[in-house]
Scaffold this motif. Structure first.
Motif, PDB file in Angstrom:
ATOM      1  N   GLY A   1       0.848  -1.194   0.000  1.00  0.00           N
ATOM      2  CA  GLY A   1       0.000   0.000   0.000  1.00  0.00           C
ATOM      3  C   GLY A   1       0.878   1.236   0.000  1.00  0.00           C
ATOM      4  O   GLY A   1       1.742   1.391   0.875  1.00  0.00           O
ATOM      5  N   ALA A   2       0.700   2.096  -0.990  1.00  0.00           N
ATOM      6  CA  ALA A   2       1.546   3.295  -1.094  1.00  0.00           C
ATOM      7  C   ALA A   2       0.688   4.555  -1.075  1.00  0.00           C
ATOM      8  O   ALA A   2       0.769   5.400  -1.966  1.00  0.00           O
TER       9      ALA A   2
ATOM     10  N   ARG B   1      -1.558  -1.400  -5.834  1.00  0.00           N
ATOM     11  CA  ARG B   1      -2.267  -1.827  -7.054  1.00  0.00           C
ATOM     12  C   ARG B   1      -2.469  -0.660  -8.006  1.00  0.00           C
ATOM     13  O   ARG B   1      -2.798  -0.864  -9.176  1.00  0.00           O
TER      14      ARG B   1
ATOM     15  N   THR C   1      -9.355   8.835  -2.445  1.00  0.00           N
ATOM     16  CA  THR C   1     -10.598   8.373  -1.826  1.00  0.00           C
ATOM     17  C   THR C   1     -11.098   9.358  -0.785  1.00  0.00           C
ATOM     18  O   THR C   1     -12.196   9.205  -0.277  1.00  0.00           O
ATOM     19  N   SER C   2     -10.271  10.357  -0.429  1.00  0.00           N
ATOM     20  CA  SER C   2     -10.704  11.196   0.686  1.00  0.00           C
ATOM     21  C   SER C   2     -10.776  12.674   0.311  1.00  0.00           C
ATOM     22  O   SER C   2     -10.327  13.090  -0.749  1.00  0.00           O
ATOM     23  N   ALA C   3     -11.324  13.478   1.261  1.00  0.00           N
ATOM     24  CA  ALA C   3     -11.458  14.919   1.032  1.00  0.00           C
ATOM     25  C   ALA C   3     -10.126  15.636   1.245  1.00  0.00           C
ATOM     26  O   ALA C   3     -10.013  16.824   0.971  1.00  0.00           O
TER      27      ALA C   3
ATOM     28  N   GLY D   1      -5.001  -0.127   3.628  1.00  0.00           N
ATOM     29  CA  GLY D   1      -6.311   0.491   3.817  1.00  0.00           C
ATOM     30  C   GLY D   1      -7.269  -0.432   4.570  1.00  0.00           C
ATOM     31  O   GLY D   1      -6.858  -1.446   5.151  1.00  0.00           O
TER      32      GLY D   1
ATOM     33  N   VAL E   1      -5.290  -6.257   3.486  1.00  0.00           N
ATOM     34  CA  VAL E   1      -5.195  -7.487   2.681  1.00  0.00           C
ATOM     35  C   VAL E   1      -4.168  -8.481   3.225  1.00  0.00           C
ATOM     36  O   VAL E   1      -4.245  -9.663   2.942  1.00  0.00           O
TER      37      VAL E   1
ATOM     38  N   THR F   1     -15.563   5.290  -0.169  1.00  0.00           N
ATOM     39  CA  THR F   1     -15.176   3.951   0.288  1.00  0.00           C
ATOM     40  C   THR F   1     -15.419   3.849   1.792  1.00  0.00           C
ATOM     41  O   THR F   1     -15.943   4.770   2.415  1.00  0.00           O
TER      42      THR F   1
ATOM     43  N   VAL G   1      -0.568  -0.520   9.685  1.00  0.00           N
ATOM     44  CA  VAL G   1      -0.599   0.940   9.882  1.00  0.00           C
ATOM     45  C   VAL G   1      -1.788   1.545   9.131  1.00  0.00           C
ATOM     46  O   VAL G   1      -2.175   1.046   8.064  1.00  0.00           O
TER      47      VAL G   1
ATOM     48  N   ASP H   1      -5.528   2.713   8.062  1.00  0.00           N
ATOM     49  CA  ASP H   1      -6.849   2.078   8.102  1.00  0.00           C
ATOM     50  C   ASP H   1      -6.737   0.561   8.273  1.00  0.00           C
ATOM     51  O   ASP H   1      -7.649  -0.072   8.814  1.00  0.00           O
TER      52      ASP H   1
ATOM     53  N   GLY I   1      -8.331  10.301   9.087  1.00  0.00           N
ATOM     54  CA  GLY I   1      -7.503   9.094   9.019  1.00  0.00           C
ATOM     55  C   GLY I   1      -6.125   9.353   8.442  1.00  0.00           C
ATOM     56  O   GLY I   1      -5.224   8.521   8.540  1.00  0.00           O
TER      57      GLY I   1
ATOM     58  N   ARG J   1      -3.861  11.896   9.159  1.00  0.00           N
ATOM     59  CA  ARG J   1      -2.844  12.241  10.150  1.00  0.00           C
ATOM     60  C   ARG J   1      -2.422  11.009  10.965  1.00  0.00           C
ATOM     61  O   ARG J   1      -1.224  10.765  11.111  1.00  0.00           O
TER      62      ARG J   1
HETATM   63  C1  FAD Z   1     -15.069  10.113   1.326  1.00  0.00           C
HETATM   64  C2  FAD Z   1     -13.944  10.126   2.336  1.00  0.00           C
HETATM   65  C3  FAD Z   1     -13.438  11.344   2.783  1.00  0.00           C
HETATM   66  C4  FAD Z   1     -12.400  11.358   3.720  1.00  0.00           C
HETATM   67  N1  FAD Z   1     -11.901  12.576   4.099  1.00  0.00           N
HETATM   68  C5  FAD Z   1     -10.843  12.614   4.950  1.00  0.00           C
HETATM   69  C6  FAD Z   1     -10.251  13.859   5.264  1.00  0.00           C
HETATM   70  O1  FAD Z   1     -10.621  14.916   4.747  1.00  0.00           O
HETATM   71  N2  FAD Z   1      -9.226  13.861   6.155  1.00  0.00           N
HETATM   72  C7  FAD Z   1      -8.755  12.721   6.731  1.00  0.00           C
HETATM   73  O2  FAD Z   1      -7.826  12.789   7.534  1.00  0.00           O
HETATM   74  N3  FAD Z   1      -9.295  11.521   6.413  1.00  0.00           N
HETATM   75  C8  FAD Z   1     -10.306  11.432   5.523  1.00  0.00           C
HETATM   76  N4  FAD Z   1     -10.840  10.211   5.179  1.00  0.00           N
HETATM   77  C9  FAD Z   1     -10.246   8.984   5.742  1.00  0.00           C
HETATM   78  C10 FAD Z   1      -8.905   8.719   5.047  1.00  0.00           C
HETATM   79  O3  FAD Z   1      -9.086   8.767   3.645  1.00  0.00           O
HETATM   80  C11 FAD Z   1      -8.299   7.351   5.399  1.00  0.00           C
HETATM   81  O4  FAD Z   1      -8.358   7.151   6.782  1.00  0.00           O
HETATM   82  C12 FAD Z   1      -6.852   7.320   4.905  1.00  0.00           C
HETATM   83  O5  FAD Z   1      -6.844   7.349   3.492  1.00  0.00           O
HETATM   84  C13 FAD Z   1      -6.116   6.081   5.411  1.00  0.00           C
HETATM   85  O6  FAD Z   1      -4.849   6.022   4.809  1.00  0.00           O
HETATM   86  P1  FAD Z   1      -4.171   4.596   4.520  1.00  0.00           P
HETATM   87  O7  FAD Z   1      -2.866   4.889   3.868  1.00  0.00           O
HETATM   88  O8  FAD Z   1      -4.201   3.767   5.754  1.00  0.00           O
HETATM   89  O9  FAD Z   1      -5.148   3.858   3.494  1.00  0.00           O
HETATM   90  P2  FAD Z   1      -5.565   4.264   2.023  1.00  0.00           P
HETATM   91  O10 FAD Z   1      -5.414   5.714   1.807  1.00  0.00           O
HETATM   92  O11 FAD Z   1      -6.899   3.632   1.801  1.00  0.00           O
HETATM   93  O12 FAD Z   1      -4.480   3.530   1.110  1.00  0.00           O
HETATM   94  C14 FAD Z   1      -4.421   2.140   0.941  1.00  0.00           C
HETATM   95  C15 FAD Z   1      -3.535   1.859  -0.257  1.00  0.00           C
HETATM   96  O13 FAD Z   1      -3.406   0.438  -0.407  1.00  0.00           O
HETATM   97  C16 FAD Z   1      -3.575   0.079  -1.768  1.00  0.00           C
HETATM   98  N5  FAD Z   1      -4.086  -1.293  -1.833  1.00  0.00           N
HETATM   99  C17 FAD Z   1      -5.281  -1.749  -1.399  1.00  0.00           C
HETATM  100  N6  FAD Z   1      -5.398  -3.067  -1.649  1.00  0.00           N
HETATM  101  C18 FAD Z   1      -4.233  -3.448  -2.244  1.00  0.00           C
HETATM  102  C19 FAD Z   1      -3.742  -4.683  -2.747  1.00  0.00           C
HETATM  103  N7  FAD Z   1      -4.469  -5.808  -2.675  1.00  0.00           N
HETATM  104  N8  FAD Z   1      -2.499  -4.725  -3.300  1.00  0.00           N
HETATM  105  C20 FAD Z   1      -1.738  -3.581  -3.377  1.00  0.00           C
HETATM  106  N9  FAD Z   1      -2.170  -2.384  -2.924  1.00  0.00           N
HETATM  107  C21 FAD Z   1      -3.397  -2.311  -2.364  1.00  0.00           C
HETATM  108  C22 FAD Z   1      -4.578   1.110  -2.307  1.00  0.00           C
HETATM  109  O14 FAD Z   1      -4.464   1.227  -3.721  1.00  0.00           O
HETATM  110  C23 FAD Z   1      -4.151   2.383  -1.559  1.00  0.00           C
HETATM  111  O15 FAD Z   1      -3.189   3.130  -2.286  1.00  0.00           O
HETATM  112  C24 FAD Z   1     -11.876  10.144   4.230  1.00  0.00           C
HETATM  113  C25 FAD Z   1     -12.376   8.932   3.762  1.00  0.00           C
HETATM  114  C26 FAD Z   1     -13.385   8.920   2.814  1.00  0.00           C
HETATM  115  C27 FAD Z   1     -13.896   7.610   2.297  1.00  0.00           C
END
Ligand code: FAD
Length: 350
Positions: free
Chosen positions: A12-13, A33, A41-43, A135, A139, A225, A242, A244, A256, A258
């Motif tokens: 996940g990057a 991916r 996916t986020s604001a 996320g 996975v 999402t 780390v 989500d 999410g 920060r």
């Molecule tokens: C509509 C919406 C609005 C939001 N607004 C905010 C906001 O304004 N501020 C805030 O702080 N938070 C916001 N959030 C929450 C925030 O987006 C998430 O908490 C945050 O993106 C989590 O970061 P992450 O890196 O853990 O996961 P993600 O950002 O979800 O990244 C996961 C990564 O893993 C990759 N991945 C997934 N499955 C696989 C696989 N099988 N193989 C390889 N790669 C894979 C994905 O492509 C993705 O790049 C919002 C969420 C939503 C849905």
């Protein structure tokens, strides 16, 4: 296909994965991916200091010193100037972090995890250290597919709109979304307007369309999402998790980004020590687990307020929102909340 050995693999990057990877030096594989920053996916709202501390301030689209919360007939404005917020460009932010990473990036989906190895259509890659930053699906750490409709996940859906005259706004309107909230996040050339269901209801499109229609707003592209609203597991077996994937998104505010960046930085520093041989994997896992665990109570507190937001009578909600916007409460909680996860000097751009 032959297996390729690495010192560490980060799956996940996005925010979490990039925050981990920028701390690492050595044979590190970063997998996603999608191309980095390609699928927003986020604001993308976060305190301004976050973008500045990470050296990606050029991604900032708009700075916000006020937040309006609307509950029913009431509209309450919070002064954020002690810790201003910003909205940023997702692609620029992520590309800026990627430029600080030494890891090899590969665009490929992880389809399976076997102890120490991740399987992808481009081959099997193995490493003694694996970090799951994929996320809400997690996975690597979740052996079976997650069923988000069973609670612990919020679903959010938003649309890009041309609205320019509203500031940063949250609204609680049970006619629009029964157990959740809505938001207007100005992003320079318009606003992202969305709604989120704490109950994980994913069929939100009609409600959002109706809301936008009532306000005479023509929506552009939609995205949405799930994200967790309950604290999860920071380590599972020999794997670090780390963002989500570890349930680190804050309940109530749905912030999410920060936590993913903060815990990602902390995890990355520990992983680097394991890679350098100054710590064993077992003690690294235990330290990361304990470090994240210190925030359990704070997450529980936010979860309790999230519960109140859903269940309290609207008049109580308005009163609580008003109390929280003024002295003596506001100067106490806002800077504390806004500075949560403040990156120390060690987290300056790698
Ligand atoms: C509509 C919406 C609005 C939001 N607004 C905010 C906001 O304004 N501020 C805030 O702080 N938070 C916001 N959030 C929450 C925030 O987006 C998430 O908490 C945050 O993106 C989590 O970061 P992450 O890196 O853990 O996961 P993600 O950002 O979800 O990244 C996961 C990564 O893993 C990759 N991945 C997934 N499955 C696989 C696989 N099988 N193989 C390889 N790669 C894979 C994905 O492509 C993705 O790049 C919002 C969420 C939503 C849905």
């Amino acid at each position: 296909m032959p297996s390729t050995e690495y010192a560490a693999i980060v799956v996940g990057a996005s925010f979490a994965g990039l925050a981990v990877a920028r701390q690492l030096k050595g044979r590190v594989l970063l997998l996603d991916r999608n191309e980095v920053g390609a699928v927003q996916t986020s604001a993308c709202g976060t305190p301004l200091w976050v973008a500045e501390a990470l050296g990606v301030a050029s991604s900032v689209l708009q700075v916000h010193e006020r937040l309006t919360v609307r509950t029913g007939r009431y509209s309450i404005t919070y002064d954020l100037s002690a810790v201003p917020f910003c909205t940023f460009d997702y692609r620029k932010f992520c590309q800026g972090l990627l430029a600080q990473c030494e890891a090899r990036f590969l665009k490929t989906p992880v389809t399976e995890f076997r102890e120490g190895s991740v399987v992808t259509p481009d081959g099997t890659f193995s490493a003694p250290i694996v970090v799951d930053c994929s996320g809400w699906r997690g996975v690597v750490v979740n052996k079976t597919a997650v069923k988000p409709e069973r609670g612990a996940y919020t679903f959010g859906l938003e649309a890009h709109t041309p609205v320019q005259d509203d500031g940063l706004t949250f609204f609680i309107d049970r006619d629009v979304v029964a157990q959740g909230l809505g938001w207007v996040f100005p992003v320079g050339d318009g606003s992202l307007i969305g709604i989120g269901s704490y109950a994980g209801r994913s069929k939100l499109r009609q409600s959002l369309e109706r809301y936008l229609d009532t306000h005479g707003v023509v929506p552009g592209a939609y995205h949405g999402t799930y994200f967790p609203n309950r604290f999860g597991r920071a380590t599972v077996g020999q794997v670090f998790a780390v963002g989500d994937a570890a349930g680190q998104c804050l309940p109530l505010t749905a912030e999410g980004i920060r936590p993913a960046l903060y815990f990602g930085g902390e995890c990355g520093k520990i992983v680097q020590q394991v890679m350098a041989g100054s710590s064993t994997l077992a003690s690294g896992l235990a330290r990361y687990h304990a470090q994240v665990g210190r925030y359990r109570k704070a997450y529980g507190f936010l979860q309790a307020i999230q519960w109140l937001t859903v269940h309290a009578p609207p008049s109580w909600l308005a009163l609580l929102t008003k109390l929280a916007a003024h002295r003596p409460l506001h100067p106490r909680w806002w800077p504390r909340y806004g500075r949560f996860g403040r990156f120390g000097p060690a987290e300056a751009p790698a």
